[in-house]
Design a protein around this motif. Structure first.
Motif, PDB file in Angstrom:
ATOM      1  N   GLN A  33       0.799  -1.121   0.002  1.00  0.00           N
ATOM      2  CA  GLN A  33      -0.020   0.004   0.062  1.00  0.00           C
ATOM      3  C   GLN A  33       0.811   1.402   0.059  1.00  0.00           C
ATOM      4  O   GLN A  33       0.737   2.188  -0.561  1.00  0.00           O
ATOM      5  N   ALA A  34       1.979   1.219   0.832  1.00  0.00           N
ATOM      6  CA  ALA A  34       2.909   2.277   0.946  1.00  0.00           C
ATOM      7  C   ALA A  34       3.522   2.557  -0.525  1.00  0.00           C
ATOM      8  O   ALA A  34       3.762   4.016  -0.922  1.00  0.00           O
ATOM      9  N   ARG A  35       3.953   1.433  -1.215  1.00  0.00           N
ATOM     10  CA  ARG A  35       4.349   1.821  -2.370  1.00  0.00           C
ATOM     11  C   ARG A  35       3.513   2.273  -3.602  1.00  0.00           C
ATOM     12  O   ARG A  35       3.732   3.057  -4.340  1.00  0.00           O
ATOM     13  N   LEU A  37       0.811   4.274  -3.085  1.00  0.00           N
ATOM     14  CA  LEU A  37       0.933   5.608  -2.361  1.00  0.00           C
ATOM     15  C   LEU A  37       1.935   6.598  -3.209  1.00  0.00           C
ATOM     16  O   LEU A  37       1.795   7.618  -3.613  1.00  0.00           O
ATOM     17  N   ALA A  38       2.971   5.893  -3.047  1.00  0.00           N
ATOM     18  CA  ALA A  38       4.411   6.600  -3.418  1.00  0.00           C
ATOM     19  C   ALA A  38       4.505   6.694  -4.985  1.00  0.00           C
ATOM     20  O   ALA A  38       5.202   7.425  -5.607  1.00  0.00           O
ATOM     21  N   ALA A  84      10.038   2.786  -6.728  1.00  0.00           N
ATOM     22  CA  ALA A  84       8.950   3.390  -5.873  1.00  0.00           C
ATOM     23  C   ALA A  84       9.530   3.172  -4.399  1.00  0.00           C
ATOM     24  O   ALA A  84       9.679   2.025  -4.081  1.00  0.00           O
ATOM     25  N   GLU A  85       9.812   4.079  -3.532  1.00  0.00           N
ATOM     26  CA  GLU A  85      10.196   3.724  -2.108  1.00  0.00           C
ATOM     27  C   GLU A  85       9.272   4.802  -1.401  1.00  0.00           C
ATOM     28  O   GLU A  85       9.124   6.078  -1.324  1.00  0.00           O
ATOM     29  N   PRO A  86       8.474   3.958  -0.585  1.00  0.00           N
ATOM     30  CA  PRO A  86       7.506   4.653   0.250  1.00  0.00           C
ATOM     31  C   PRO A  86       8.242   5.266   1.403  1.00  0.00           C
ATOM     32  O   PRO A  86       9.425   5.127   1.884  1.00  0.00           O
ATOM     33  N   ASP A  87       7.695   6.546   1.664  1.00  0.00           N
ATOM     34  CA  ASP A  87       8.125   7.314   2.930  1.00  0.00           C
ATOM     35  C   ASP A  87       7.114   7.471   4.065  1.00  0.00           C
ATOM     36  O   ASP A  87       5.875   7.375   4.057  1.00  0.00           O
ATOM     37  N   ARG A  88       7.718   6.362   4.795  1.00  0.00           N
ATOM     38  CA  ARG A  88       6.862   5.891   6.038  1.00  0.00           C
ATOM     39  C   ARG A  88       6.447   7.200   7.053  1.00  0.00           C
ATOM     40  O   ARG A  88       5.659   6.949   7.834  1.00  0.00           O
ATOM     41  N   ARG A 132      -2.775   4.034   9.606  1.00  0.00           N
ATOM     42  CA  ARG A 132      -2.544   4.727   8.418  1.00  0.00           C
ATOM     43  C   ARG A 132      -3.867   4.918   7.505  1.00  0.00           C
ATOM     44  O   ARG A 132      -4.608   4.010   7.442  1.00  0.00           O
ATOM     45  N   GLY A 211      -2.772   8.098   3.046  1.00  0.00           N
ATOM     46  CA  GLY A 211      -1.022   8.482   3.530  1.00  0.00           C
ATOM     47  C   GLY A 211      -1.050   9.236   4.714  1.00  0.00           C
ATOM     48  O   GLY A 211      -0.028   9.100   5.567  1.00  0.00           O
TER      49      GLY A 211
END
Length: 223
Positions: A33-35, A37-38, A84-88, A132, A211
């Motif tokens: 999911q984080a990816r 969104l990234a 793609a690198e998610p920003d936590r 989140r 996010g």
């Protein structure tokens, strides 16, 4: 299918002007999911992409077929996925005050008994995580929240209530949420917040964005 050590999403056409990017599996994938969104920022920078709409472990992309070839777009999506690198720490962190129990938290005592804990223990577990906002939808401003303590997971009610009140803090399955309006729901009610999740007169009608992070803060006393 995988490339290197990163699983590739499933990509499918939805009509002639939309693509669904899907990472859904047997359970909710927080990293996937984080990816997703990234991916939104680089995808929205592609000329011809009109909108990106996050769902639970998926992302819908709409585009102008006169500007973009679907096969070419799919190749670009897969290439961007690999980088793609998610920003936590992305998104706002918002504290949401909650009065647990009472009329709008009518399932608290029952659910605590089902989980073999006191209502106070259940409240402590529910308010401990930082949730989140995985997606916004179903109702205007409704937030699907990931991060629920697995111990608190509970299947939705077999028979939905016809009027769960606006501001009800709820759980359903492995997700948490907040009711933006009074509406039918099969989710379980633990408490209430006065935060308004949707106002059509605001520049940004929905209070939360995918996010964003939410921390529930107990206020008052259990009733």
């Amino acid at each position: 299918m995988t490339e290197g050590t990163r699983p590739l999403p499933t990509i499918s056409m939805e009509g002639t002007t939309a693509i669904l990017i899907d990472v859904a599996g047997p359970g909710f994938d927080e990293l996937g999911q984080a990816r997703l969104l990234a991916l939104r920022t680089p995808l929205q920078a592609i000329e011809g992409v009109e909108e990106t709409v996050p769902g639970m472990n998926n992302l819908m992309l709409t585009f102008n077929p006169l500007q973009l070839d679907p096969e070419h777009l799919e190749s670009r999506i897969l290439a961007l996925w690999q980088t793609a690198e998610p920003d936590r720490d992305a998104g706002r962190l918002v504290e949401v005050p909650v009065v647990y129990g009472g009329v709008t938290g009518e399932d608290l005592i029952w659910l605590a008994a089902e989980k073999a804990m006191t209502p106070e223990e259940l409240v402590a577990r529910h308010s401990a995580p930082v949730y989140r906002v995985a997606a916004v939808g179903a109702m205007p401003g409704f937030v699907y929240l990931s991060g629920l303590d697995p111990v608190l997971a509970m299947p939705r009610r077999a028979t939905p209530r016809m009027a769960v009140r606006r501001g009800s803090v709820i759980i359903g399955g492995h997700q948490a949420g907040i009711m933006p309006i009074t509406a039918p729901s099969g989710w379980h009610c633990l408490g209430h917040t006065d935060i308004a999740l949707f106002d059509p007169l605001r520049a940004e009608p929905a209070t939360f964005r995918p996010g964003d992070r939410i921390r529930f803060v107990p206020v008052g006393s259990l009733r």
